[in-house]
Every structure is written in structure tokens, then in C-alpha cells.
Design a protein around this motif. Structure first.
Motif, PDB file in Angstrom:
ATOM      1  N   GLN A   5       0.833  -1.207   0.000  1.00 11.39           N
ATOM      2  CA  GLN A   5       0.000   0.000   0.000  1.00 11.39           C
ATOM      3  C   GLN A   5       0.869   1.259   0.000  1.00 11.39           C
ATOM      4  OE1 GLN A   5      -2.076  -1.479   3.503  1.00 11.39           O
ATOM      5  NE2 GLN A   5      -4.015  -1.178   2.407  1.00 11.39           N
ATOM      6  N   VAL A   6       1.949   1.245   0.758  1.00 12.66           N
ATOM      7  CA  VAL A   6       2.871   2.380   0.778  1.00 12.66           C
ATOM      8  C   VAL A   6       3.470   2.547  -0.615  1.00 12.66           C
ATOM      9  CG1 VAL A   6       4.985   3.315   1.788  1.00 12.66           C
ATOM     10  CG2 VAL A   6       3.383   2.053   3.240  1.00 12.66           C
ATOM     11  N   GLU A   7       3.858   1.439  -1.222  1.00 12.07           N
ATOM     12  CA  GLU A   7       4.459   1.461  -2.553  1.00 12.07           C
ATOM     13  C   GLU A   7       3.477   2.011  -3.594  1.00 12.07           C
ATOM     14  OE1 GLU A   7       7.617  -1.457  -4.629  1.00 12.07           O
ATOM     15  OE2 GLU A   7       5.793  -2.424  -3.924  1.00 12.07           O
ATOM     16  N   GLN A   8       2.218   1.622  -3.521  1.00  9.64           N
ATOM     17  CA  GLN A   8       1.206   2.107  -4.461  1.00  9.64           C
ATOM     18  C   GLN A   8       1.015   3.617  -4.330  1.00  9.64           C
ATOM     19  OE1 GLN A   8      -2.037  -0.471  -3.314  1.00  9.64           O
ATOM     20  NE2 GLN A   8      -1.569  -1.964  -4.931  1.00  9.64           N
ATOM     21  N   LYS A   9       1.060   4.113  -3.105  1.00 12.84           N
ATOM     22  CA  LYS A   9       0.925   5.557  -2.886  1.00 12.84           C
ATOM     23  C   LYS A   9       2.116   6.311  -3.471  1.00 12.84           C
ATOM     24  CE  LYS A   9      -1.977   5.173   1.223  1.00 12.84           C
ATOM     25  NZ  LYS A   9      -3.168   5.893   0.811  1.00 12.84           N
ATOM     26  N   LEU A  10       3.314   5.746  -3.339  1.00 12.01           N
ATOM     27  CA  LEU A  10       4.501   6.358  -3.929  1.00 12.01           C
ATOM     28  C   LEU A  10       4.352   6.441  -5.444  1.00 12.01           C
ATOM     29  CD1 LEU A  10       7.481   7.348  -3.908  1.00 12.01           C
ATOM     30  CD2 LEU A  10       8.131   4.919  -4.061  1.00 12.01           C
ATOM     31  N   VAL A  11       3.991   5.341  -6.078  1.00 12.66           N
ATOM     32  CA  VAL A  11       3.842   5.301  -7.535  1.00 12.66           C
ATOM     33  C   VAL A  11       2.808   6.329  -7.991  1.00 12.66           C
ATOM     34  CG1 VAL A  11       3.104   3.858  -9.480  1.00 12.66           C
ATOM     35  CG2 VAL A  11       4.617   2.918  -7.726  1.00 12.66           C
ATOM     36  N   ALA A  12       1.690   6.422  -7.291  1.00 13.67           N
ATOM     37  CA  ALA A  12       0.634   7.374  -7.660  1.00 13.67           C
ATOM     38  C   ALA A  12       1.124   8.816  -7.550  1.00 13.67           C
ATOM     39  CB  ALA A  12      -0.601   7.161  -6.776  1.00 13.67           C
ATOM     40  N   PRO A  33      17.570  -1.090  -3.741  1.00 15.66           N
ATOM     41  CA  PRO A  33      16.271  -0.480  -3.428  1.00 15.66           C
ATOM     42  C   PRO A  33      15.156  -0.997  -4.328  1.00 15.66           C
ATOM     43  CG  PRO A  33      17.988   1.187  -3.539  1.00 15.66           C
ATOM     44  CD  PRO A  33      18.585  -0.091  -4.050  1.00 15.66           C
ATOM     45  N   ASP A  34      13.919  -0.887  -3.833  1.00 15.98           N
ATOM     46  CA  ASP A  34      12.751  -1.420  -4.536  1.00 15.98           C
ATOM     47  C   ASP A  34      12.381  -0.643  -5.795  1.00 15.98           C
ATOM     48  OD1 ASP A  34      12.083  -3.459  -2.605  1.00 15.98           O
ATOM     49  OD2 ASP A  34      11.427  -1.835  -1.294  1.00 15.98           O
ATOM     50  N   ARG A  35      12.487   0.671  -5.739  1.00 15.62           N
ATOM     51  CA  ARG A  35      11.986   1.520  -6.820  1.00 15.62           C
ATOM     52  C   ARG A  35      13.026   2.561  -7.216  1.00 15.62           C
ATOM     53  NH1 ARG A  35       6.827   0.506  -9.219  1.00 15.62           N
ATOM     54  NH2 ARG A  35       5.812  -0.938  -7.810  1.00 15.62           N
ATOM     55  N   VAL A  47      14.322   4.430  -3.965  1.00 16.70           N
ATOM     56  CA  VAL A  47      13.481   4.343  -2.769  1.00 16.70           C
ATOM     57  C   VAL A  47      13.333   2.890  -2.345  1.00 16.70           C
ATOM     58  CG1 VAL A  47      11.227   4.842  -1.750  1.00 16.70           C
ATOM     59  CG2 VAL A  47      12.215   6.431  -3.421  1.00 16.70           C
ATOM     60  N   GLU A  48      13.667   2.640  -1.096  1.00 22.49           N
ATOM     61  CA  GLU A  48      13.420   1.352  -0.444  1.00 22.49           C
ATOM     62  C   GLU A  48      12.100   1.497   0.291  1.00 22.49           C
ATOM     63  OE1 GLU A  48      13.573  -2.350   0.520  1.00 22.49           O
ATOM     64  OE2 GLU A  48      15.338  -1.519  -0.479  1.00 22.49           O
ATOM     65  N   VAL A  49      11.117   0.695  -0.064  1.00 22.31           N
ATOM     66  CA  VAL A  49       9.790   0.792   0.540  1.00 22.31           C
ATOM     67  C   VAL A  49       9.659  -0.283   1.620  1.00 22.31           C
ATOM     68  CG1 VAL A  49       7.309   0.786   0.124  1.00 22.31           C
ATOM     69  CG2 VAL A  49       8.870   1.627  -1.653  1.00 22.31           C
ATOM     70  N   LYS A  50       9.167   0.136   2.772  1.00 26.84           N
ATOM     71  CA  LYS A  50       8.956  -0.764   3.908  1.00 26.84           C
ATOM     72  C   LYS A  50       7.555  -0.546   4.470  1.00 26.84           C
ATOM     73  CE  LYS A  50      12.923  -2.766   4.158  1.00 26.84           C
ATOM     74  NZ  LYS A  50      12.966  -4.181   3.868  1.00 26.84           N
ATOM     75  N   ALA A  51       7.039  -1.538   5.151  1.00 24.71           N
ATOM     76  CA  ALA A  51       5.807  -1.370   5.910  1.00 24.71           C
ATOM     77  C   ALA A  51       6.102  -0.420   7.067  1.00 24.71           C
ATOM     78  CB  ALA A  51       5.310  -2.715   6.418  1.00 24.71           C
ATOM     79  N   PRO A  52       5.099   0.278   7.563  1.00 29.73           N
ATOM     80  CA  PRO A  52       5.337   1.215   8.664  1.00 29.73           C
ATOM     81  C   PRO A  52       6.092   0.570   9.827  1.00 29.73           C
ATOM     82  CG  PRO A  52       3.147   1.533   7.794  1.00 29.73           C
ATOM     83  CD  PRO A  52       3.708   0.313   7.109  1.00 29.73           C
ATOM     84  N   GLY A  53       7.156   1.258  10.252  1.00 29.66           N
ATOM     85  CA  GLY A  53       7.957   0.796  11.376  1.00 29.66           C
ATOM     86  C   GLY A  53       9.055  -0.188  11.032  1.00 29.66           C
ATOM     87  N   PRO A  80       3.498   6.848   4.337  1.00 31.29           N
ATOM     88  CA  PRO A  80       3.056   7.634   3.182  1.00 31.29           C
ATOM     89  C   PRO A  80       3.226   9.147   3.378  1.00 31.29           C
ATOM     90  CG  PRO A  80       1.449   5.934   3.664  1.00 31.29           C
ATOM     91  CD  PRO A  80       2.451   5.921   4.791  1.00 31.29           C
ATOM     92  N   GLY A  81       3.241   9.598   4.617  1.00 33.47           N
ATOM     93  CA  GLY A  81       3.446  11.014   4.895  1.00 33.47           C
ATOM     94  C   GLY A  81       4.829  11.508   4.491  1.00 33.47           C
TER      95      GLY A  81
END
Length: 93
Positions: A5-12, A33-35, A47-53, A80-81
Motif C-alpha cells: 500500500q505504501v508502494e502504491q501511494k509512492l507510484v501514484a 532499493p525497490d523503486r 526508494v526502499e519501501v517498507k511497511a510502517p515501522g 506515506p506522509g
């Protein structure tokens, strides 16, 4: 919130800024990194995307340091912030 979900928000958000954010795959060189964020005007960052925390694994952190020593920007995104600030920093480079 999950990593996807974090990754989808970044892409958008990258798309809203006129850029693209493809998955970055490096066969034979784990820990990258993921992206890769590609924004208008030849601005880019990783950007390395991780779940919160969550934090990068040791190999990932090592790759991020290596890329930093080579002069590339690498960001860890787990909220996402953070997206707006990360993209602003990429665009200002």
C-alpha cells in the motif's frame, strides 16, 4: 498498512508529478532499493519501501551506503506522509 500500500501511494504521487516509478530489479546483486523514481528534468533517486515501522535488512543498508558513497540518493520510505518530502528532495537535486 502493508508495504504494498505504501508502494502504491509512492507510484501514484510520482505519476501526479509527471514521472515514473518502475520496480528496480538487479539480478545477482541482492539488497538494491525497490523503486527508482524518475522525474521530469532528469531528477532521479532510489526508494526502499517498507511497511510502517520496518527498517532495511543489513544487506539492504549496506547497498544503500554503497550507493550513497557513489553519489546516489537512496531513501527509506515507511510512512506515506514521507512521500512528498522525498519527492521534493529528489526534484531539488
Amino acid at each position: 498498512m502493508r508495504e504494498k500500500q505504501v508502494e502504491q501511494k509512492l507510484v501514484a504521487e510520482v505519476r501526479k508529478r509527471g514521472g515514473i516509478c518502475p520496480k528496480f530489479v538487479s539480478p545477482g546483486f541482492d539488497g538494491m532499493p525497490d523503486r527508482i523514481v524518475l522525474l521530469p528534468g532528469r531528477h532521479f533517486g532510489f526508494v526502499e519501501v517498507k511497511a510502517p515501522g520496518e527498517v532495511p535488512r543489513p544487506l539492504q543498508a549496506s547497498r544503500h551506503r554503497l550507493m550513497g558513497m557513489l553519489g546516489f540518493k537512496v531513501f527509506v520510505l515507511d510512512d506515506p506522509g514521507q512521500i512528498g518530502g522525498i519527492l521534493d528532495e529528489i526534484q531539488s537535486a
